[in-house]
Design a protein around this motif. Structure first.
Motif, PDB file in Angstrom:
ATOM      1  N   TYR A   1       0.922  -1.457   0.374  1.00  0.00           N
ATOM      2  CA  TYR A   1      -0.438  -0.147   0.076  1.00  0.00           C
ATOM      3  C   TYR A   1       1.197   1.786  -0.359  1.00  0.00           C
ATOM      4  O   TYR A   1       0.705   2.081  -1.048  1.00  0.00           O
ATOM      5  CB  TYR A   1      -0.653  -0.228   1.137  1.00  0.00           C
ATOM      6  CG  TYR A   1      -1.402   0.947   1.449  1.00  0.00           C
ATOM      7  CD1 TYR A   1      -3.113   1.872   0.848  1.00  0.00           C
ATOM      8  CD2 TYR A   1      -1.226   2.207   2.497  1.00  0.00           C
ATOM      9  CE1 TYR A   1      -3.307   3.182   0.571  1.00  0.00           C
ATOM     10  CE2 TYR A   1      -2.552   3.827   3.091  1.00  0.00           C
ATOM     11  CZ  TYR A   1      -3.104   3.808   2.000  1.00  0.00           C
ATOM     12  OH  TYR A   1      -4.262   4.806   1.543  1.00  0.00           O
ATOM     13  N   TYR A   2       1.782   1.238   0.649  1.00  0.00           N
ATOM     14  CA  TYR A   2       2.680   2.592   0.809  1.00  0.00           C
ATOM     15  C   TYR A   2       3.275   2.373  -0.815  1.00  0.00           C
ATOM     16  O   TYR A   2       3.593   3.804  -0.495  1.00  0.00           O
ATOM     17  CB  TYR A   2       3.857   2.155   1.845  1.00  0.00           C
ATOM     18  CG  TYR A   2       4.610   2.732   2.090  1.00  0.00           C
ATOM     19  CD1 TYR A   2       4.931   4.751   2.746  1.00  0.00           C
ATOM     20  CD2 TYR A   2       6.199   3.055   0.555  1.00  0.00           C
ATOM     21  CE1 TYR A   2       5.867   5.387   1.972  1.00  0.00           C
ATOM     22  CE2 TYR A   2       7.350   3.913   0.983  1.00  0.00           C
ATOM     23  CZ  TYR A   2       7.117   4.739   1.776  1.00  0.00           C
ATOM     24  OH  TYR A   2       8.167   5.780   1.472  1.00  0.00           O
ATOM     25  N   ASP A   3       3.419   1.459  -0.755  1.00  0.00           N
ATOM     26  CA  ASP A   3       4.816   2.260  -2.243  1.00  0.00           C
ATOM     27  C   ASP A   3       3.766   2.014  -3.854  1.00  0.00           C
ATOM     28  O   ASP A   3       4.292   3.093  -4.232  1.00  0.00           O
ATOM     29  CB  ASP A   3       5.079   0.564  -3.154  1.00  0.00           C
ATOM     30  CG  ASP A   3       6.268   0.556  -1.776  1.00  0.00           C
ATOM     31  OD1 ASP A   3       6.840   0.658  -1.311  1.00  0.00           O
ATOM     32  OD2 ASP A   3       6.874  -1.232  -1.641  1.00  0.00           O
ATOM     33  N   ALA A   4       2.359   1.542  -3.811  1.00  0.00           N
ATOM     34  CA  ALA A   4       1.120   2.174  -4.076  1.00  0.00           C
ATOM     35  C   ALA A   4       0.612   2.855  -4.465  1.00  0.00           C
ATOM     36  O   ALA A   4       0.636   4.185  -5.447  1.00  0.00           O
ATOM     37  CB  ALA A   4      -0.145   0.324  -4.641  1.00  0.00           C
ATOM     38  N   VAL A   5       0.492   3.696  -2.813  1.00  0.00           N
ATOM     39  CA  VAL A   5       0.040   4.634  -3.619  1.00  0.00           C
ATOM     40  C   VAL A   5       0.322   6.000  -1.637  1.00  0.00           C
ATOM     41  O   VAL A   5       0.609   7.065  -2.301  1.00  0.00           O
ATOM     42  CB  VAL A   5      -1.439   4.519  -2.379  1.00  0.00           C
ATOM     43  CG1 VAL A   5      -2.160   6.016  -1.837  1.00  0.00           C
ATOM     44  CG2 VAL A   5      -2.255   3.440  -2.880  1.00  0.00           C
ATOM     45  N   ILE A   6       0.713   5.605  -1.000  1.00  0.00           N
ATOM     46  CA  ILE A   6       1.974   6.732  -0.472  1.00  0.00           C
ATOM     47  C   ILE A   6       2.604   7.741  -1.117  1.00  0.00           C
ATOM     48  O   ILE A   6       3.659   8.272  -0.730  1.00  0.00           O
ATOM     49  CB  ILE A   6       1.995   5.459   0.939  1.00  0.00           C
ATOM     50  CG1 ILE A   6       0.634   6.252   1.815  1.00  0.00           C
ATOM     51  CG2 ILE A   6       2.682   7.790   2.243  1.00  0.00           C
ATOM     52  CD1 ILE A   6       0.953   5.473   3.330  1.00  0.00           C
ATOM     53  N   GLU A   7       3.763   6.556  -1.671  1.00  0.00           N
ATOM     54  CA  GLU A   7       5.011   7.129  -1.867  1.00  0.00           C
ATOM     55  C   GLU A   7       4.957   7.972  -2.787  1.00  0.00           C
ATOM     56  O   GLU A   7       5.432   9.029  -3.685  1.00  0.00           O
ATOM     57  CB  GLU A   7       6.115   6.465  -1.898  1.00  0.00           C
ATOM     58  CG  GLU A   7       6.916   6.092  -2.162  1.00  0.00           C
ATOM     59  CD  GLU A   7       7.482   6.680  -3.492  1.00  0.00           C
ATOM     60  OE1 GLU A   7       9.115   7.116  -3.950  1.00  0.00           O
ATOM     61  OE2 GLU A   7       6.704   6.741  -4.228  1.00  0.00           O
ATOM     62  N   PRO A   8       4.227   7.541  -4.021  1.00  0.00           N
ATOM     63  CA  PRO A   8       3.974   8.185  -5.320  1.00  0.00           C
ATOM     64  C   PRO A   8       2.948   9.374  -4.360  1.00  0.00           C
ATOM     65  O   PRO A   8       3.299  10.993  -5.420  1.00  0.00           O
ATOM     66  CB  PRO A   8       2.571   7.177  -5.949  1.00  0.00           C
ATOM     67  CG  PRO A   8       3.540   6.127  -5.019  1.00  0.00           C
ATOM     68  CD  PRO A   8       3.963   6.182  -3.935  1.00  0.00           C
ATOM     69  N   LEU A   9       1.835   9.363  -3.525  1.00  0.00           N
ATOM     70  CA  LEU A   9       1.481  10.804  -3.701  1.00  0.00           C
ATOM     71  C   LEU A   9       1.989  11.654  -3.253  1.00  0.00           C
ATOM     72  O   LEU A   9       2.371  12.717  -2.912  1.00  0.00           O
ATOM     73  CB  LEU A   9       0.386  10.817  -2.386  1.00  0.00           C
ATOM     74  CG  LEU A   9      -0.998  10.145  -2.725  1.00  0.00           C
ATOM     75  CD1 LEU A   9      -1.967   9.563  -2.353  1.00  0.00           C
ATOM     76  CD2 LEU A   9      -1.284  11.157  -3.740  1.00  0.00           C
ATOM     77  N   VAL A  10       3.175  11.466  -2.034  1.00  0.00           N
ATOM     78  CA  VAL A  10       4.181  12.769  -1.570  1.00  0.00           C
ATOM     79  C   VAL A  10       5.142  12.991  -2.465  1.00  0.00           C
ATOM     80  O   VAL A  10       5.105  13.776  -2.316  1.00  0.00           O
ATOM     81  CB  VAL A  10       4.756  11.993  -0.136  1.00  0.00           C
ATOM     82  CG1 VAL A  10       5.605  12.390   0.772  1.00  0.00           C
ATOM     83  CG2 VAL A  10       3.741  11.321   0.578  1.00  0.00           C
ATOM     84  N   ARG A  11       5.421  12.101  -3.062  1.00  0.00           N
ATOM     85  CA  ARG A  11       6.229  12.603  -4.034  1.00  0.00           C
ATOM     86  C   ARG A  11       6.023  13.436  -5.602  1.00  0.00           C
ATOM     87  O   ARG A  11       6.328  14.237  -5.514  1.00  0.00           O
ATOM     88  CB  ARG A  11       7.247  11.232  -4.636  1.00  0.00           C
ATOM     89  CG  ARG A  11       7.855  11.379  -6.245  1.00  0.00           C
ATOM     90  CD  ARG A  11       9.172  10.206  -6.805  1.00  0.00           C
ATOM     91  NE  ARG A  11       7.968   9.423  -6.888  1.00  0.00           N
ATOM     92  CZ  ARG A  11       7.302   8.335  -7.553  1.00  0.00           C
ATOM     93  NH1 ARG A  11       7.130   9.447  -8.472  1.00  0.00           N
ATOM     94  NH2 ARG A  11       6.341   7.786  -7.120  1.00  0.00           N
ATOM     95  N   LYS A  12       4.880  13.447  -5.564  1.00  0.00           N
ATOM     96  CA  LYS A  12       4.266  14.061  -6.281  1.00  0.00           C
ATOM     97  C   LYS A  12       3.636  15.266  -5.924  1.00  0.00           C
ATOM     98  O   LYS A  12       4.307  16.460  -6.506  1.00  0.00           O
ATOM     99  CB  LYS A  12       2.700  13.228  -6.506  1.00  0.00           C
ATOM    100  CG  LYS A  12       2.058  14.509  -7.771  1.00  0.00           C
ATOM    101  CD  LYS A  12       0.546  13.530  -8.049  1.00  0.00           C
ATOM    102  CE  LYS A  12      -0.039  14.266  -9.266  1.00  0.00           C
ATOM    103  NZ  LYS A  12      -0.901  13.703  -9.457  1.00  0.00           N
ATOM    104  N   GLN A  13       3.852  15.800  -4.513  1.00  0.00           N
ATOM    105  CA  GLN A  13       3.798  16.357  -4.312  1.00  0.00           C
ATOM    106  C   GLN A  13       4.618  17.914  -3.657  1.00  0.00           C
ATOM    107  O   GLN A  13       4.542  18.620  -3.852  1.00  0.00           O
ATOM    108  CB  GLN A  13       2.663  16.279  -2.532  1.00  0.00           C
ATOM    109  CG  GLN A  13       2.338  17.840  -2.068  1.00  0.00           C
ATOM    110  CD  GLN A  13       1.351  19.212  -2.176  1.00  0.00           C
ATOM    111  OE1 GLN A  13       0.412  18.122  -2.940  1.00  0.00           O
ATOM    112  NE2 GLN A  13       1.707  19.969  -2.051  1.00  0.00           N
ATOM    113  N   THR A  14       5.753  16.596  -3.478  1.00  0.00           N
ATOM    114  CA  THR A  14       6.918  17.518  -3.430  1.00  0.00           C
ATOM    115  C   THR A  14       7.530  17.910  -5.084  1.00  0.00           C
ATOM    116  O   THR A  14       7.799  19.041  -4.826  1.00  0.00           O
ATOM    117  CB  THR A  14       8.535  16.198  -3.017  1.00  0.00           C
ATOM    118  OG1 THR A  14       7.684  16.301  -1.626  1.00  0.00           O
ATOM    119  CG2 THR A  14       9.231  17.059  -2.604  1.00  0.00           C
ATOM    120  N   GLN A  15       6.949  17.100  -5.891  1.00  0.00           N
ATOM    121  CA  GLN A  15       7.383  17.650  -7.685  1.00  0.00           C
ATOM    122  C   GLN A  15       6.467  18.883  -7.337  1.00  0.00           C
ATOM    123  O   GLN A  15       7.322  19.888  -8.116  1.00  0.00           O
ATOM    124  CB  GLN A  15       7.472  16.913  -7.485  1.00  0.00           C
ATOM    125  CG  GLN A  15       8.156  15.188  -8.287  1.00  0.00           C
ATOM    126  CD  GLN A  15       8.168  14.101  -8.503  1.00  0.00           C
ATOM    127  OE1 GLN A  15       6.915  13.844  -9.456  1.00  0.00           O
ATOM    128  NE2 GLN A  15       9.177  13.174  -8.451  1.00  0.00           N
TER     129      GLN A  15
END
Length: 453
Positions: free
Chosen positions: A435-449
């Motif tokens: 769940y972390y790899d599929a949802v959380i990490e991409p969301l936070v990375r996208k927000q940072t970018q």
């Protein structure tokens, strides 16, 4: 006619039935009948533990890929044979359409049980007379231990389906009215707890296979089986080595705990990957975006989910629904695909709503998970039914607690800056990590970018 008369001296049967306790005579007749009919199982013997538990053990060490059971077609009770029997023909002539294919064999068992000269008598005689361990027969004495569990509704539904099937048969087929409803239920339980799905000469059918059906379940299968057109019979082969006097197991396949419990009358300890629980999602009528959300949900306002404690299709469907529930007006206007995470704000809202739903499901259980774990640790029970009830309900609570933890940990990680995720990410080999790899990490990375831009 079944030849059940026993010769005086059968030394080759002594090992096969010597540990069958009060069942020794019945099992001796079964073994004699099977061997006379051409069945072979020279490396195995039957063992009696108690009224509710019997098993198959090895006489000697057995290597991998060894044929341990062979049963010819004439000793396999198939659905086709049931349909071709006198009662099967009567039901077919009546025009009644079975709701469940297992009912053909159940009706055939009822007919043959009443025939003292039945070819199948040695086999029918070893079938359990009663199924005290099946939840469909539980009284309030046991059901009180299951308060809050979805297994209660499963058992109620199963009882209703069995009653409807029986009533349907007797309403159209007078020949079956001689058999009591409980006899029909006995037949259905004998079938569901012993059935094999087989392909015989290119035709798929179900069958009851004497001796092979005595192997108990283990999650890690020790055997593989099927019908061999070349050998004209059922063949069971080992998939691993089995030591002398060890119990040899089959596997009923991976199933959620409720199916083991309601269908077979047992539970699996530490069934973490396949335990599940019921979670309800509800779109409230005073939601400011009620109409639009309802349209996104295909008209549904209430959904029932039954996920396992792992990130799979059921979990993704669950989160998709709760993302829709938690969506803002702006997010809805963008016509998002709620099967995928759409924003940190929305994911946090979904996790809050999901946690509340899980907490609500937990309140339906009178006892805490800690109480269940304490009972399982002390291992003091009224009987096996009591223990199965506690294992069943504990598994459901463990799933709900897993989702509550996922919701809390997920929100904590979503609030962290991206640069801190390398240190705080969950370990790779955990059920939370997908769940972390599929949802959380991409969301936070996208927000940072996005912020950097």
């Amino acid at each position: 006619m079944g030849d059940t008369k026993m010769p005086q001296n059968l030394p080759d049967l002594q090992r096969e039935v010597s540990e069958c306790g009060p069942d020794a005579d019945r099992f001796a007749r079964l073994v004699y009948w099977l061997k006379k009919g051409g069945s072979q199982f020279p490396k195995l013997y039957l063992k009696y533990y108690d009224e509710d538990y019997r098993a198959v053990h090895t006489k000697c060490a057995v290597d991998t890929n060894v044929e341990v059971v062979y049963v010819p077609l004439k000793q396999i009770m198939t659905t086709d044979k049931a349909k071709s029997s006198a009662i099967g023909k009567a039901i077919r002539s009546s025009g009644y359409v079975m709701n469940c294919s297992h009912s053909w064999l159940a009706c055939y068992l009822c007919q043959e049980k009443h025939n003292p000269n039945s070819y199948w008598k040695p086999f029918i005689d070893i079938l359990p007379d009663k199924y005290y361990n099946m939840p469909i027969f539980f009284s309030d004495h046991y059901n009180k231990h299951l308060k809050g569990s979805y297994s209660l509704e499963m058992a109620t539904t199963r009882n209703r389906q069995l009653r409807q099937e029986y009533d349907g048969i007797v309403s159209r087929c007078p020949e079956f009215r001689k058999y009591h409803y409980l006899e029909f239920v006995w037949g259905r339980l004998a079938v569901i707890t012993r059935i094999f799905s087989l392909e015989i000469n290119g035709r798929t059918t179900d069958g009851l296979v004497p001796m092979a059906d005595m192997l108990n379940h283990h999650p890690t299968r020790q055997t593989t089986w099927g019908y061999s057109d070349k050998k004209h019979g059922f063949v069971m082969t080992t998939t691993r080595k089995v030591g002398t006097d060890e119990q040899i197991f089959d596997s009923y396949g991976r199933k959620w705990q409720g199916r083991y419990f309601v269908n077979y009358g047992f539970t699996i300890d530490e069934n973490y990957e396949d335990n599940d629980a019921v979670i309800h999602g509800h779109l409230v009528t005073d939601d400011p975006h009620y109409a639009l959300k309802r349209r996104y949900m295909g008209g549904w306002t209430v959904r029932e989910f039954q996920p396992q404690a792992q990130w799979n299709r059921k979990a993704r469907d669950l989160l998709s629904f709760f993302r829709t529930l938690g969506a803002s007006g702006e997010e809805l206007q963008n016509r998002p695909n709620f099967n995928c995470p759409i924003s940190i704000r929305n994911e946090m809202a979904a996790l809050i709503l999901l946690e509340e739903a899980c907490e609500k499901s937990l309140t339906k259980f009178p006892e805490s998970l800690q109480t269940d774990h304490k009972l399982l640790k002390t291992n003091r029970w009224e009987d096996s039914n009591h223990r199965n009830c506690v294992v069943m309900r504990a598994g459901e609570k463990e799933v709900l607690m897993w989702y509550i933890k996922l919701c809390r940990d997920g929100r904590s990680l979503l609030a962290l800056p991206y640069e801190k995720h390398a240190k705080n990410a969950p370990p790779i080999n955990t059920r939370f990590r997908p769940y972390y790899d599929a949802v959380i990490e991409p969301l936070v990375r996208k927000q940072t970018q996005y912020t950097k831009i």
